[in-house]
Motif scaffolding. Structure first.
Motif, short mmCIF file in Angstrom:
data_model
loop_
_atom_site.label_atom_id
_atom_site.label_comp_id
_atom_site.label_asym_id
_atom_site.label_seq_id
_atom_site.Cartn_x
_atom_site.Cartn_y
_atom_site.Cartn_z
N ALA A 37 0.51 0.64 9.97
CA ALA A 37 1.02 2.07 9.75
C ALA A 37 1.78 2.17 8.61
N ALA A 38 2.62 1.12 8.64
CA ALA A 38 3.77 1.14 7.49
C ALA A 38 3.13 1.14 6.00
N ALA A 39 2.12 0.01 6.02
CA ALA A 39 1.30 0.12 4.80
C ALA A 39 0.60 1.30 4.14
N TRP A 40 0.08 2.21 5.24
CA TRP A 40 -0.52 3.47 4.83
C TRP A 40 0.50 4.40 4.51
N ARG A 41 1.54 4.26 5.25
CA ARG A 41 2.71 5.25 4.89
C ARG A 41 3.36 4.98 3.30
N MET A 42 3.51 3.58 3.45
CA MET A 42 4.05 3.44 1.90
C MET A 42 3.29 3.51 0.88
N GLU A 43 1.85 3.30 0.92
CA GLU A 43 0.68 3.72 -0.13
C GLU A 43 0.73 5.13 -0.52
N ARG A 44 0.81 5.89 0.56
CA ARG A 44 1.08 7.39 0.39
C ARG A 44 2.32 7.68 -0.39
N GLN A 45 3.26 7.07 -0.27
CA GLN A 45 4.70 7.16 -0.98
C GLN A 45 4.81 6.38 -2.32
N ARG A 46 3.24 5.93 -2.65
CA ARG A 46 3.28 5.17 -3.86
C ARG A 46 4.13 4.19 -4.16
N LYS A 47 4.50 3.44 -3.24
CA LYS A 47 5.30 2.21 -3.26
C LYS A 47 4.39 1.18 -3.48
N LEU A 48 4.78 -0.01 -4.06
CA LEU A 48 4.07 -1.09 -4.64
C LEU A 48 3.57 -1.76 -3.57
N ALA A 49 4.59 -2.07 -2.35
CA ALA A 49 4.23 -2.77 -1.12
C ALA A 49 2.87 -2.20 -0.66
N GLY A 50 3.00 -0.85 -0.49
CA GLY A 50 1.79 -0.23 0.11
C GLY A 50 0.46 -0.49 -0.53
N ARG A 51 0.50 -0.26 -1.92
CA ARG A 51 -0.67 -0.67 -2.85
C ARG A 51 -1.24 -2.08 -2.47
N ILE A 52 -0.30 -2.93 -2.36
CA ILE A 52 -0.73 -4.18 -2.11
C ILE A 52 -1.20 -4.47 -0.68
N LEU A 53 -0.46 -4.14 0.32
CA LEU A 53 -0.81 -4.34 1.70
C LEU A 53 -1.65 -3.71 2.26
#
Length: 94
Positions: A37-53
């Motif tokens: 869930a955190a990975a999805w949220r962070m990707e939507r926030q355009r954070k690098l960790a989300g775009r990787i995870l």
């Protein structure tokens, strides 16, 4: 009535996932949020960790579930893992 074994295993896996997220973030992660869930949220926030995870986690879970991270995030938003005892405000007044 006893909780079914499969449900108990699912509860343990979710708890370990949430603990893993808090540990990975050195305590800065939301304690009730799973890594997915955190990975999805962070990707939507355009954070690098989300775009990787997010793509990595979705690839791992692809044989089991399509769009796993999105589904996990939506489950968090629906509060799907919240025990039924906490579903209503009536429990506050008992």
């Amino acid at each position: 009535m006893s909780t079914p074994f499969a449900t108990r295993v699912q509860h343990l896996l979710i708890a370990m996932d949430q603990l893993l997220w808090v540990a990975l973030t050195l305590g800065d992660g939301l304690p009730d949020e799973t890594v997915s869930a955190a990975a999805w949220r962070m990707e939507r926030q355009r954070k690098l960790a989300g775009r990787i995870l997010r793509p990595l986690i979705d690839m791992i879970f692809r044989p089991i579930e399509r769009d796993h991270c999105r589904a996990s995030f939506e489950a968090e938003c629906r509060r799907s893992q919240l025990p039924h005892i906490y579903d209503t405000e009536s429990t506050l007044h008992d």
